[in-house]
Design an enzyme around this catalytic site. Structure first.
Site, PDB file in Angstrom:
ATOM      1  N   HIS A   1     -27.227  -5.729   5.446  1.00  0.00           N
ATOM      2  CA  HIS A   1     -25.992  -5.918   5.481  1.00  0.00           C
ATOM      3  C   HIS A   1     -25.080  -5.059   4.654  1.00  0.00           C
ATOM      4  O   HIS A   1     -23.876  -4.753   5.143  1.00  0.00           O
ATOM      5  CB  HIS A   1     -25.611  -7.427   5.155  1.00  0.00           C
ATOM      6  CG  HIS A   1     -26.616  -8.362   5.889  1.00  0.00           C
ATOM      7  ND1 HIS A   1     -26.268  -8.817   7.506  1.00  0.00           N
ATOM      8  CD2 HIS A   1     -27.790  -9.071   5.569  1.00  0.00           C
ATOM      9  CE1 HIS A   1     -26.943  -9.608   7.418  1.00  0.00           C
ATOM     10  NE2 HIS A   1     -27.703  -9.785   6.791  1.00  0.00           N
TER      11      HIS A   1
ATOM     12  N   GLU B   1     -26.797 -15.185  -0.199  1.00  0.00           N
ATOM     13  CA  GLU B   1     -26.859 -13.795   0.465  1.00  0.00           C
ATOM     14  C   GLU B   1     -25.534 -13.404   1.215  1.00  0.00           C
ATOM     15  O   GLU B   1     -24.941 -14.088   1.594  1.00  0.00           O
ATOM     16  CB  GLU B   1     -27.967 -14.035   1.648  1.00  0.00           C
ATOM     17  CG  GLU B   1     -28.254 -12.606   2.212  1.00  0.00           C
ATOM     18  CD  GLU B   1     -29.223 -12.689   3.172  1.00  0.00           C
ATOM     19  OE1 GLU B   1     -29.922 -13.796   3.611  1.00  0.00           O
ATOM     20  OE2 GLU B   1     -29.688 -11.349   3.503  1.00  0.00           O
TER      21      GLU B   1
ATOM     22  N   ASP C   1     -28.560  -7.775   0.434  1.00  0.00           N
ATOM     23  CA  ASP C   1     -29.622  -7.193   1.574  1.00  0.00           C
ATOM     24  C   ASP C   1     -29.198  -6.089   2.088  1.00  0.00           C
ATOM     25  O   ASP C   1     -27.975  -5.663   2.503  1.00  0.00           O
ATOM     26  CB  ASP C   1     -29.383  -8.389   2.670  1.00  0.00           C
ATOM     27  CG  ASP C   1     -30.598  -7.992   3.896  1.00  0.00           C
ATOM     28  OD1 ASP C   1     -30.351  -6.910   4.207  1.00  0.00           O
ATOM     29  OD2 ASP C   1     -30.944  -8.682   4.557  1.00  0.00           O
ATOM     30  N   THR C   2     -29.843  -4.976   1.897  1.00  0.00           N
ATOM     31  CA  THR C   2     -29.654  -3.545   2.418  1.00  0.00           C
ATOM     32  C   THR C   2     -29.017  -3.334   3.729  1.00  0.00           C
ATOM     33  O   THR C   2     -28.423  -2.540   3.798  1.00  0.00           O
ATOM     34  CB  THR C   2     -30.791  -2.512   2.153  1.00  0.00           C
ATOM     35  OG1 THR C   2     -32.015  -2.921   2.831  1.00  0.00           O
ATOM     36  CG2 THR C   2     -31.090  -2.686   0.801  1.00  0.00           C
TER      37      THR C   2
ATOM     38  N   GLU D   1     -37.667  -7.377   4.849  1.00  0.00           N
ATOM     39  CA  GLU D   1     -37.299  -8.239   6.230  1.00  0.00           C
ATOM     40  C   GLU D   1     -37.380  -7.216   7.209  1.00  0.00           C
ATOM     41  O   GLU D   1     -36.758  -6.339   7.253  1.00  0.00           O
ATOM     42  CB  GLU D   1     -35.874  -8.797   6.017  1.00  0.00           C
ATOM     43  CG  GLU D   1     -35.652 -10.284   5.464  1.00  0.00           C
ATOM     44  CD  GLU D   1     -34.313 -10.834   5.681  1.00  0.00           C
ATOM     45  OE1 GLU D   1     -34.379 -12.244   5.945  1.00  0.00           O
ATOM     46  OE2 GLU D   1     -33.332 -10.262   5.701  1.00  0.00           O
TER      47      GLU D   1
END
Ligand code: MN
Length: 289
Positions: free
Chosen positions: A182, A146, A179-180, A240
């Protein structure tokens, strides 16, 4: 694409009762997949996870972030060995649960570092991750690293950074996880990094800029979902969200979840499921234009 949700939307406990709470919440909200936080994989019973997931018609994936005692970039060989052992156990849990993906911050501790990564630390990490990738392959588990922001690792913070790190990873069973949340902090935009990592992208987290309800922050989801369509992405897309309403001691404090952004897991999850599926459906129709 499988549309999924992180277990911490529903519970901070992952004993049998917590697993049932998370699985039934994910199923009722309309998701295909439940992602479990394996911060401590030694406490998970893989076959039990599979039975509960099957009972709720859900696929299972798992993620984790290592702590400082398991940091693969550490100068201490015992620390690296603990990290390596924990990651192997995590692969075993995923395989026992019938899952096909392990992702997250597997390559360093998930914490704010007070110094840049060292060449030696990067080499330690790449060596263990290479071996983990081959170990996971024998169980049919894909490993994805990730990309997280600068306050959660010093190894890489962008998609291109992840590609660079992967050049020193010898296993081709190790890929990229975007991950959008981040990306919104570190990247130049939400479109190009998906294009840049296209051939290596195997896992996606959908999070809003404040980690609350999708659509109420600053993440450019329109560009992100267009990019997923442009590369014909077919892997998991997992929502998330974290609030002080649901607390996991292992994860909430590490992620700095001090605020209450929602208090109704079922409503949050059902909204996110619709939001993600609506965006995917909308960009599908661009092919007709
Ligand atoms: Mn994430």
């Amino acid at each position: 694409m499988q549309i999924g949700v992180h277990g911490l939307v529903f519970t901070g406990q992952f004993d049998e009762q917590g697993l049932v709470t998370a699985a039934s919440g994910a199923q009722q909200a309309g998701f295909d997949l439940l992602e479990l936080p394996l911060m401590n994989p030694y406490t998970f019973d893989g076959p039990l996870v599979q039975r509960i997931a099957d009972d709720h018609n859900l696929a299972v994936t798992a993620s984790l972030g290592l702590d400082a005692d398991h940091d693969l970039t550490s100068d201490d060989p015992a620390t690296r060995q603990r990290g390596r052992d924990l990651l192997h156990r995590a692969v075993d849990v995923v395989a026992e649960a019938g899952g096909a993906h392990l992702c997250g911050v597997l390559y360093s501790a998930m914490r704010k570092y007070m110094h840049p990564a060292t060449p030696q630390g990067l080499e330690y990490s790449a060596t263990i991750i290479s071996e983990l990738g081959e170990y996971a392959r024998t169980s049919g588990v894909q490993v994805s690293l990730e990309v997280v922001n600068r306050y959660e690792t010093n190894v890489f913070n962008t998609g291109r950074g992840a590609l660079q790190f992967l050049q020193s990873v010898t296993s081709n069973n190790v890929a990229v996880h975007l991950d959008t949340y981040h990306m919104n902090i570190e990247e130049s935009g939400l479109y190009q990094p998906v294009i840049d990592t296209a051939t290596q992208l195997r896992y996606v987290h959908i999070g809003e800029s404040h980690r609350g309800y999708l659509g109420t922050g600053t993440v450019d989801f329109g560009s992100f979902f267009r990019a997923l369509a442009a590369i014909n992405y077919s892997g998991p897309v997992v929502f998330e969200s974290f609030s002080s309403a649901v607390v996991s001691e292992a994860l909430s404090n590490t992620l700095g979840i001090w605020r209450n952004l929602w208090n109704d897991s079922a409503d949050l999850a059902a909204h996110a499921n619709r939001f993600i599926r609506d965006h995917i459906r909308a960009v599908d129709t661009i092919a007709m234009h």
